[in-house]
Design an enzyme around this catalytic site. Structure first.
Site, PDB file in Angstrom:
ATOM      1  N   ASN A  65     -54.626   0.743  18.477  1.00 46.39           N
ATOM      2  CA  ASN A  65     -55.500   1.282  19.515  1.00 46.39           C
ATOM      3  C   ASN A  65     -55.614   2.787  19.298  1.00 46.39           C
ATOM      4  O   ASN A  65     -54.650   3.517  19.533  1.00 46.39           O
ATOM      5  CB  ASN A  65     -54.925   1.029  20.915  1.00 46.39           C
ATOM      6  CG  ASN A  65     -54.800  -0.450  21.194  1.00 46.39           C
ATOM      7  OD1 ASN A  65     -55.638  -1.255  20.769  1.00 46.39           O
ATOM      8  ND2 ASN A  65     -53.731  -0.819  21.874  1.00 46.39           N
ATOM      9  N   CYS A  75     -39.229   8.059  22.386  1.00 44.51           N
ATOM     10  CA  CYS A  75     -38.710   7.554  21.106  1.00 44.51           C
ATOM     11  C   CYS A  75     -39.476   8.029  19.871  1.00 44.51           C
ATOM     12  O   CYS A  75     -38.900   8.711  19.027  1.00 44.51           O
ATOM     13  CB  CYS A  75     -38.663   6.036  21.136  1.00 44.51           C
ATOM     14  SG  CYS A  75     -37.373   5.444  22.228  1.00 44.51           S
TER      15      CYS A  75
HETATM   16  N1  LIG Z   1     -36.260   4.641  26.254  1.00 46.35           N
HETATM   17  C1  LIG Z   1     -36.597   3.740  25.355  1.00 46.35           C
HETATM   18  O1  LIG Z   1     -37.676   3.142  25.418  1.00 46.35           O
HETATM   19  C2  LIG Z   1     -35.665   3.394  24.224  1.00 46.35           C
HETATM   20  C3  LIG Z   1     -35.946   2.268  23.443  1.00 46.35           C
HETATM   21  C4  LIG Z   1     -35.087   1.960  22.395  1.00 46.35           C
HETATM   22  C5  LIG Z   1     -33.998   2.785  22.119  1.00 46.35           C
HETATM   23  N2  LIG Z   1     -33.767   3.890  22.889  1.00 46.35           N
HETATM   24  C6  LIG Z   1     -32.588   4.715  22.585  1.00 46.35           C
HETATM   25  O2  LIG Z   1     -31.583   4.386  23.528  1.00 46.35           O
HETATM   26  C7  LIG Z   1     -30.816   5.550  23.885  1.00 46.35           C
HETATM   27  C8  LIG Z   1     -30.909   5.792  25.370  1.00 46.35           C
HETATM   28  O3  LIG Z   1     -32.260   6.040  25.697  1.00 46.35           O
HETATM   29  P1  LIG Z   1     -32.747   6.158  27.217  1.00 46.35           P
HETATM   30  O4  LIG Z   1     -34.217   6.400  27.172  1.00 46.35           O
HETATM   31  O5  LIG Z   1     -32.198   5.033  28.004  1.00 46.35           O
HETATM   32  O6  LIG Z   1     -31.998   7.519  27.598  1.00 46.35           O
HETATM   33  P2  LIG Z   1     -32.016   8.335  28.970  1.00 46.35           P
HETATM   34  O7  LIG Z   1     -32.135   9.766  28.568  1.00 46.35           O
HETATM   35  O8  LIG Z   1     -33.023   7.742  29.898  1.00 46.35           O
HETATM   36  O9  LIG Z   1     -30.572   8.068  29.572  1.00 46.35           O
HETATM   37  C9  LIG Z   1     -29.412   8.418  28.931  1.00 46.35           C
HETATM   38  C10 LIG Z   1     -28.294   8.468  29.957  1.00 46.35           C
HETATM   39  O10 LIG Z   1     -27.091   8.798  29.277  1.00 46.35           O
HETATM   40  C11 LIG Z   1     -26.309   9.579  30.153  1.00 46.35           C
HETATM   41  N3  LIG Z   1     -25.244  10.261  29.383  1.00 46.35           N
HETATM   42  C12 LIG Z   1     -25.342  11.285  28.504  1.00 46.35           C
HETATM   43  N4  LIG Z   1     -24.127  11.579  28.014  1.00 46.35           N
HETATM   44  C13 LIG Z   1     -23.253  10.725  28.577  1.00 46.35           C
HETATM   45  C14 LIG Z   1     -21.855  10.524  28.459  1.00 46.35           C
HETATM   46  N5  LIG Z   1     -21.115  11.259  27.615  1.00 46.35           N
HETATM   47  N6  LIG Z   1     -21.273   9.563  29.190  1.00 46.35           N
HETATM   48  C15 LIG Z   1     -22.021   8.801  30.029  1.00 46.35           C
HETATM   49  N7  LIG Z   1     -23.334   8.931  30.184  1.00 46.35           N
HETATM   50  C16 LIG Z   1     -23.947   9.896  29.464  1.00 46.35           C
HETATM   51  C17 LIG Z   1     -27.323  10.519  30.782  1.00 46.35           C
HETATM   52  O11 LIG Z   1     -26.814  11.095  31.972  1.00 46.35           O
HETATM   53  C18 LIG Z   1     -28.482   9.551  31.031  1.00 46.35           C
HETATM   54  O12 LIG Z   1     -28.395   8.963  32.303  1.00 46.35           O
HETATM   55  C19 LIG Z   1     -31.388   6.669  23.023  1.00 46.35           C
HETATM   56  O13 LIG Z   1     -30.647   6.748  21.830  1.00 46.35           O
HETATM   57  C20 LIG Z   1     -32.801   6.202  22.727  1.00 46.35           C
HETATM   58  O14 LIG Z   1     -33.297   6.761  21.523  1.00 46.35           O
HETATM   59  C21 LIG Z   1     -34.569   4.203  23.942  1.00 46.35           C
END
Ligand SMILES: NC(=O)c1ccc[n+]([C@@H]2O[C@H](COP(=O)([O-])OP(=O)(O)OC[C@H]3O[C@@H](n4cnc5c(N)ncnc54)[C@H](O)[C@@H]3O)[C@@H](O)[C@H]2O)c1
Length: 409
Positions: free
Chosen positions: A240, A249
Site C-alpha cells: 500500500n 519497530c
Molecule cells: N510494539 C510492537 O509492535 C513490537 C512488535 C514486535 C516486537 N517488539 C519488540 O518488543 C520489545 C518491547 O516492545 P514494546 O513496544 O512492548 O515496548 P514498550 O516501550 O511499549 O514497553 C517496554 C516496557 O518495558 C519497561 N522496562 C524497561 N526497562 C525495564 C526493566 N529493567 N525492568 C522492567 N521493565 C522495564 C518499560 O517501563 C516499558 O513499560 C522491543 O524490543 C520491541 O522492539 C515490539
C-alpha cells in the site's frame, strides 16, 4: 505454569494477557510505577483492540508489580522490555538490567525467554548474567492486531541451545497451532531483523513506484500494486503506497540492523536505501501541500491521523507528527485530529469536522476507517490523500492529490 513477564509494554501486556487466558498464572513486572499502579486499578496504559476485555477476564491470573522478587516461583520468565535504537544502535541496556534484576530470585530451572528485539549475540549475554537456560522467541505481532496475532501468529520461532528448554517453550505456545521453527539462538534473533527489514523494504519499494506513477498520465499505483501482488512470489501485503512507515519497530530496527552489519564489516545496501526512501516521505507530503496551497506561510493545515497506523494510539515515529513539524517550520498553522492518539506536540482538536472546517489544506496521514467516505466534507479544501482512503473521482482534481496517482497537468 507460573510465568513472569518483565516489561509491560504492548508486547509484554499482550503476551501476558493471552497466556493468562490459557490458564497460566502471570506475574508482570515493570519499573514504571505509574504504569503498574494503573494496571493494578484495571487501567490499561495502551489502546489495543480486545486487550481491555482480555485483561478484565483474566485479572485473577495476571498480577502487576515493580518487585522482581515476585518472580521467585516462575517456571518461565519472558523479557519484553524496550530495545530502542540509540545513536543508530540497538540499545540492549534495559534487557541486561532486567536480567541482572531478576537473577537473584530465579529458581534453578527457570527458563528465561528473550522476546524483545535484540541483535544476534544479546540473548547469549543474558544467559551469562542469569546463569539459566535462555531461549530466544522473537515477537512478530502487529500493533492494532496484537491480541489476535499473539493468539494465532503466522509462525513461532524458537531459538535454543538446549532441546528441553526449547521444547518447553514450544509446548507453551502449542495452543496457537501455528507453525514452529526451531533454530539456533542467533538465527532466531536475526530472523526478527530480517523480517522487519524485508517488510520495510516492500513499503519503500512501492512508495518509489508511487512517485513514478504520479508523473505518468493514466497511472495509479494501486492498480500496479494489485497486479504485482497477484503474483504469489510477490504477494499483495505491504504494497500500500503511502507516506511511509513509522511506529515502534520498523524505523528503529532497520537502523539498528544496518549499524550492526557495519560493525561486522558488511553493508546492507538495500536496507540503507529503504531507510533513505522512507525519510523522504514526510518531506514529499509537505512539498505537495505547498504546491497545492501556493505556499505554506500562515496557511492552516489539518492533519487527519497522528497514530502511526490505524487501531492504535501509538504515535512513536508517527509520520503525521513529522509532517506537522515540517509544516510548522515552513510557517503553517497546524491542527490535528486522531480518533485515539493524543500528543502535546501539535494542537489537537476533538473531531475531524472541527479540524477540516478551519483548514486551508488537509493531509490524511493515517488510514483510520472514519476517514473513508468524507469526500463531501473536503470539497473546497486542498487535499493530500496520503493513505489512499478517498475516492479520487469524487474530488475536485484541481486541489486534490493522492499518493501514487497521476498528479494531472
Ligand atoms: N510494539 C510492537 O509492535 C513490537 C512488535 C514486535 C516486537 N517488539 C519488540 O518488543 C520489545 C518491547 O516492545 P514494546 O513496544 O512492548 O515496548 P514498550 O516501550 O511499549 O514497553 C517496554 C516496557 O518495558 C519497561 N522496562 C524497561 N526497562 C525495564 C526493566 N529493567 N525492568 C522492567 N521493565 C522495564 C518499560 O517501563 C516499558 O513499560 C522491543 O524490543 C520491541 O522492539 C515490539
Amino acid at each position: 505454569m507460573k510465568i513472569g513477564i518483565v516489561g509491560l509494554g504492548v508486547v509484554g501486556l499482550v503476551t501476558g494477557a493471552v497466556l493468562a487466558d490459557q490458564g497460566h498464572e502471570i506475574v508482570g513486572v515493570d519499573i514504571d510505577q505509574n504504569k503498574v499502579k494503573g494496571l493494578q486499578c484495571n487501567r490499561s496504559p495502551i489502546y489495543e483492540p480486545g486487550l481491555d476485555e482480555l485483561l478484565q477476564k483474566n485479572k485473577e491470573r495476571f498480577t502487576f508489580t515493580t518487585d522482581y522478587s515476585m518472580l521467585k516461583e516462575a517456571d518461565v520468565v519472558f523479557i519484553t522490555v524496550a530495545t530502542p535504537t540509540v545513536e543508530g544502535k540497538n540499545y540492549i541496556g534495559y534487557v541486561l538490567d532486567a536480567a541482572k534484576a531478576m537473577k537473584p530470585y530465579l529458581k534453578r530451572d527457570t527458563i528465561v525467554v528473550v522476546k524483545s528485539t535484540v541483535v544476534p549475540g544479546t540473548s547469549r549475554k543474558v544467559k551469562q548474567i542469569v546463569e539459566r537456560e535462555v531461549v530466544s522467541n522473537p515477537e512478530f505481532l502487529r500493533e492494532g492486531n496484537a491480541v489476535v496475532d499473539t493468539a494465532k501468529p503466522d509462525r513461532i520461532v524458537i531459538g535454543s541451545d538446549n532441546k528441553a528448554s526449547g521444547d518447553m517453550i514450544e509446548n507453551l505456545w502449542s495452543f496457537t497451532k501455528s507453525t514452529v521453527l526451531r533454530t539456533s539462538i542467533e538465527e532466531a534473533e536475526m530472523i526478527k531483523y530480517a523480517a522487519n527489514s524485508f517488510l520495510a523494504t516492500k513499503i519503500s519499494f512501492i512508495n518509489e513506484i508511487a512517485n513514478l506513477c504520479e508523473v505518468i498520465p493514466n497511472c495509479d499505483v494501486n492498480t500496479i500494486a494489485k497486479a504485482i501482488g497477484l503474483d504469489k512470489r510477490i504477494a499483495p501485503y505491504f504494497l500500500n503506497a503511502g507516506l511511509g512507515y513509522g511506529g515502534s519497530c520498523f524505523p528503529k530496527d532497520t537502523l539498528a540492523f544496518v549499524s550492526f552489519a557495519r560493525e561486522l564489516g558488511e553493508e546492507l545496501k538495500i536496507i540503507e536505501a529503504t531507510i533513505k526512501v522512507n525519510e523522504e516521505r514526510p518531506k514529499r507530503a509537505v512539498k505537495i501541500m505547498k504546491e497545492l496551497l501556493g505556499g505554506l506561510n500562515s496557511k492552516t493545515v489539518c492533519i487527519l491521523g497522528i497514530a502511526f497506523k490505524p487501531n492504535t494510539d501509538d504515535t512513536r515515529e508517527s509520520v503525521g507528527l513529522k509532517i506537522a513539524k515540517l509544516l510548522s517550520d515552513e510557517g503553517a498553522n497546524v491542527l490535528a485530529y486522531d480518533p485515539k492518539a493524543k500528543t502535546s506536540l501539535v494542537k489537537m482538536v476533538g473531531s475531524k469536522e472541527e479540524c477540516v472546517k478551519v483548514a486551508d489544506g488537509v493531509i490524511i496521514a493515517t488510514e483510520w476507517e472514519e476517514f473513508r467516505g468524507i469526500e463531501q466534507m473536503l470539497q473546497d479544501k486542498a487535499v493530500l490523500d496520503g493513505r489512499r482512503v478517498l475516492d479520487p473521482n469524487k474530488m475536485s482534481r484541481k486541489k486534490f492529490r493522492a499518493i501514487g496517482l497521476y498528479r494531472g497537468d
